[in-house]
Design a protein around this motif. Structure first.
Motif, PDB file in Angstrom:
ATOM      1  N   THR A   6       2.787   1.932  -3.268  1.00 33.18           N
ATOM      2  CA  THR A   6       1.786   2.643  -4.348  1.00 33.18           C
ATOM      3  C   THR A   6       1.663   3.713  -4.402  1.00 33.18           C
ATOM      4  OG1 THR A   6      -0.266   2.835  -3.503  1.00 33.18           O
ATOM      5  CG2 THR A   6      -0.104   0.365  -4.328  1.00 33.18           C
TER       6      THR A   6
ATOM      7  N   ALA B  41      -5.297   2.016  -2.202  1.00 39.70           N
ATOM      8  CA  ALA B  41      -5.001   0.217  -1.040  1.00 39.70           C
ATOM      9  C   ALA B  41      -4.593  -1.338  -2.681  1.00 39.70           C
ATOM     10  CB  ALA B  41      -6.583  -0.139  -0.943  1.00 39.70           C
TER      11      ALA B  41
ATOM     12  N   TRP C 230       0.619  -1.502  -0.239  1.00 33.37           N
ATOM     13  CA  TRP C 230      -0.763   0.374   0.019  1.00 33.37           C
ATOM     14  C   TRP C 230       0.920   1.108  -0.232  1.00 33.37           C
ATOM     15  CZ3 TRP C 230      -5.800   0.016   2.680  1.00 33.37           C
ATOM     16  CH2 TRP C 230      -6.089   0.993   2.634  1.00 33.37           C
TER      17      TRP C 230
END
Lengths: 452, 278
Positions: free
Chosen positions: B58, B66, B55
């Motif tokens: 990202t 998510a 997470w």
């Protein structure tokens, strides 16, 4: 139809066997539509499956099977089954819940699977007070009644309404189905004869253009919105790796020529106005460009829409310019090579990204420049007056499922009878679900009672 | 330390745990089961940490989301839900014999996610269609349901094997037929509630993004087929008194439908819901 036939028909419609059979039929037939393409051209079916199979597909509406008469009939039968089955069982449940639990006799309690008899040295009244406090301690509110023989029955229950959980789930399915019918464009068109009541439409709206209608999907009929929608600008943004990041339309709503709302529509951020919802759905790039120019220090400005490879002259700014090369990803232009000349020295040639302001220094002055590709935005428009029923049904379904699966109707009884100086006590309990867990609660309470 | 390394470690933990639980079953030795439990706890801890780490990662490619957006991420989350639900069941019902049937599923999913050439494990930024708060609600509810159905399927298999084996020899490490049956039913109702929530959140999201909450897209259709099948199973049990072998078979058939909804639709059918396909 004789009364007997009528009864057996109702019996069939109320039966769980029919429900099981319909669930089985719905789940197996629903597979067909995931294997055979839906809403394709008739030619495709005969090409793919042969003419005989194609005729069969047309006959049974398998090219639109979820709206076919036989699938909708199955769903209708399912709904009738749900109604009749629930109507058949609900009165029995209401009678069960209305039953006078305080009239339960000691003999009946003795047949409960959870029960414990004990002798107490305490006199009856004291024992009753003790029972009441133990019930209270465990969160049970007890009622009591003295019978003619002088014995006293204590009764308490929890979550009797949880027995309605399963009927709540059935009702929620019916509410969802009603919501689906109310919001169905086909229902609005064929039954209400008013296609404005519920529709799914689409409009491809070029930048700067207005529309007062959308086109119904599949029927290709125009549907009036009752207001005007203008697309002011359409933007695409990309991530560094080239994947799309944002599709955004800047739009204005106008009523009788007056601007009433200026807003943006993005994927997952629709615009709701007067019962109509507009969704960002697609876009159409045009092969021309809007060029905004400002010359400093004069402060003169110009906005022009030009095609590529065409020289344009701007009198007030004293320049000529044009697009001499483009870098494109499909139809979408990422940057263009601009040629600009003010008649003094060498012409400027430079790559300009879409939507990024650049400054060009020329002998005659400074030029602020912004280039943007022209687009049309593809908006889906939906009017669905039944969606709130569907959402309500969904909420009720989750509540009902929770009550039906995880809550149980639990009852506790305590029968107290005088016995010499002390008293005889019978403690009994029952639950309609989660019996093992309730057994533990019962045992704990019974142990506590016996300790004194 | 990056997330894929941690996911790898958790996969190894699940494989070792599966081996331990199987050894416990074959050699009738509870010590192996204890080792299996410890390995599973370790695996789940690393797995959760890896999910949080991914997470975090990202944020380097986009604005952060998510890790529930493609086939790899959903597979990994599926395995996490299954293992986590298993630990809860083991703790609650003290049935360690289950591990031999459930941990191999978690290990297999992780191995498939890591080694299959058709699964891309790179982190991609979020395309516009997935930029919604419904993403987390929809994926989490669905996969809790899928995890529960995986366990129900494993329980069904265990029931059938135990029943066949019961004639030959008694295996004391497997729970009694009655308690497997009871647990299958409990897992099914738990999964059914979450599957319903998953379909509902999906429908609301579809209405927010596409303007229609139900379009009979193959993914939607298969999810409702699965829902019908489990509704059928629960009614058969509630009102017709079905139990034991029949419910065991139905829980296996139900899980096959879940797998088809999850993989089959992505690989064999085309539709709107194509994010999970690669």
């Amino acid at each position: 139809m004789t009364a007997k036939q009528k009864n057996s028909l109702i019996e069939l419609l109320a039966s769980v066997q029919l429900a099981l059979f319909l669930l089985f039929l719905l789940s197996t037939t629903a597979i067909i539509g995931t294997l055979i393409p839906q809403h394709a051209q008739p030619a495709l079916y005969s090409q793919q499956y042969g003419p005989a199979a194609a005729r069969f597909i047309q006959l049974l509406d398998i090219d639109d099977m979820y709206n076919s008469w036989w699938f909708l009939s199955l769903l209708t039968l399912f709904a009738i089954n749900l109604i009749v089955c629930s109507a058949d069982r609900l009165p029995r449940l209401i009678r069960l819940l209305k039953r006078d639990n305080l009239a339960t006799t000691r003999e009946q309690l003795e047949r409960f699977s959870l029960q414990r008899a004990m002798d107490s040295p305490l006199p009856c009244d004291e024992q009753l007070g003790h029972l009441q406090s133990i019930f209270k301690e465990h969160g049970w509110k007890a009622q009591e009644r003295r019978t003619e023989s002088g014995a006293v029955l204590l009764f308490a229950q929890k979550a009797p309404w949880s027995r309605f959980g399963v009927y709540l789930v059935h009702a929620s399915i019916l509410i969802i189905l009603v919501g689906a019918v109310v919001g169905s464009p086909a229902f609005a068109r064929k039954v209400l004869k008013n296609s404005d009541f519920a529709y799914k439409g689409f409009v491809m709206l070029p930048e700067r253009a207005f529309t007062d209608h959308v086109v119904a999907i599949r029927q290709n009929q125009p549907i009036n919105l009752g207001f005007m929608l203008r697309c002011d600008q359409f933007h695409i943004e990309f991530y560094d790796n080239g994947m799309p990041k944002t599709y955004r339309s800047q739009v204005t709503v106008l009523e009788q020529g007056q601007e009433v709302l200026r807003t943006e529509i993005e994927v997952n951020k629709p615009l709701r106005y007067k019962g109509v919802t507009f969704y960002q759905s697609s876009y159409q790039p045009y092969q021309n460009y809007e060029i905004q120019l400002k010359k400093q220090p004069d402060g003169v400005t110009s906005t022009q829409i030009i095609p590529p490879a065409q020289e344009t002259h701007w009198e007030a700014g004293g320049i000529s310019y044009g697009i001499i090369n483009r870098e494109r990803q499909g139809e979408v232009t990422r940057r263009v090579k601009l040629w600009l000349h003010d008649g003094e020295g060498e012409a400027s040639q430079l790559w300009v990204e879409m939507g990024k302001e650049v400054v060009i220094e020329r002998p005659s002055g400074q030029y602020l420049l912004n280039i943007k590709q022209m687009y049309a935005t593809g908006l889906q428009a939906a009017k669905d007056p039944g969606v709130w029923l569907v959402y309500l049904g969904c909420l009720l379904m989750l509540t009902g499922l929770y009550a039906a699966f995880f809550l149980s109707h639990r009852k506790l009884f305590a029968h107290v009878q005088e016995n010499g100086p002390g008293c005889r006590l019978l403690f009994a309990g029952t639950a309609n679900k989660n019996k093992v867990q309730f057994g533990h609660v019962f045992t704990r309470m019974a142990d506590k009672l016996q300790q004194r | 330390m990056d997330s894929s390394l941690l996911f790898g470690f958790s996969m190894i933990a699940y494989i070792l745990a599966s081996a331990m639980y199987l050894a416990g079953l074959l050699f009738k030795a509870p010590r192996f089961n204890l080792a299996g439990t410890c390995l599973t706890i370790g695996g789940v801890a690393m797995h959760s940490l890896a999910t949080l780490l991914r997470w975090q990662e990202t944020h380097q490619v986009g604005s952060g989301h998510a890790p529930l957006t493609n086939m790899y991420e959903s597979l990994v989350f599926f395995a996490l839900c299954t293992a986590l639900l298993y630990l809860f069941l083991e703790y609650r019902y003290k049935m360690r014999g289950l591990g031999a049937f459930i941990l191999p599923i978690a290990a297999l999913i992780m191995a498939y996610a890591s080694f299959s050439p058709r699964i891309d494990d790179s982190i991609k930024p979020l395309i516009p269609a997935l930029q919604s708060n419904w993403l987390i609600a929809h994926v989490v509810t669905c996969f809790i349901g899928y995890g529960a159905f995986a366990i129900a399927g494993a329980l069904g298999l265990m029931y059938l094997l135990k029943k066949r084996g019961a004639q030959q020899r008694e295996n004391g490490l497997l729970p009694s037929l009655a308690s497997i049956d009871e647990l299958t039913y409990k897992t099914l109702i738990f999964g059914f509630l979450w599957l319903s929530a998953g379909i509902i959140t999906g429908a609301i999201w579809a209405n927010e993004a596409w303007g229609t909450y139900w379009s009979w897209d193959p993914k939607e259709t298969w999810s409702i087929i699965t829902w019908f099948l489990y509704a059928l199973t629960l009614h058969a049990r509630f009102t017709r008194g079905w139990s034991g072998t029949r419910i065991a078979w139905l829980s296996i058939v139900g899980f096959v439908a879940v797998l088809f909804t999850y993989f089959g639709v992505n690989f064999f059918l085309s539709g709107l819901h194509s994010y999970g396909a690669s």
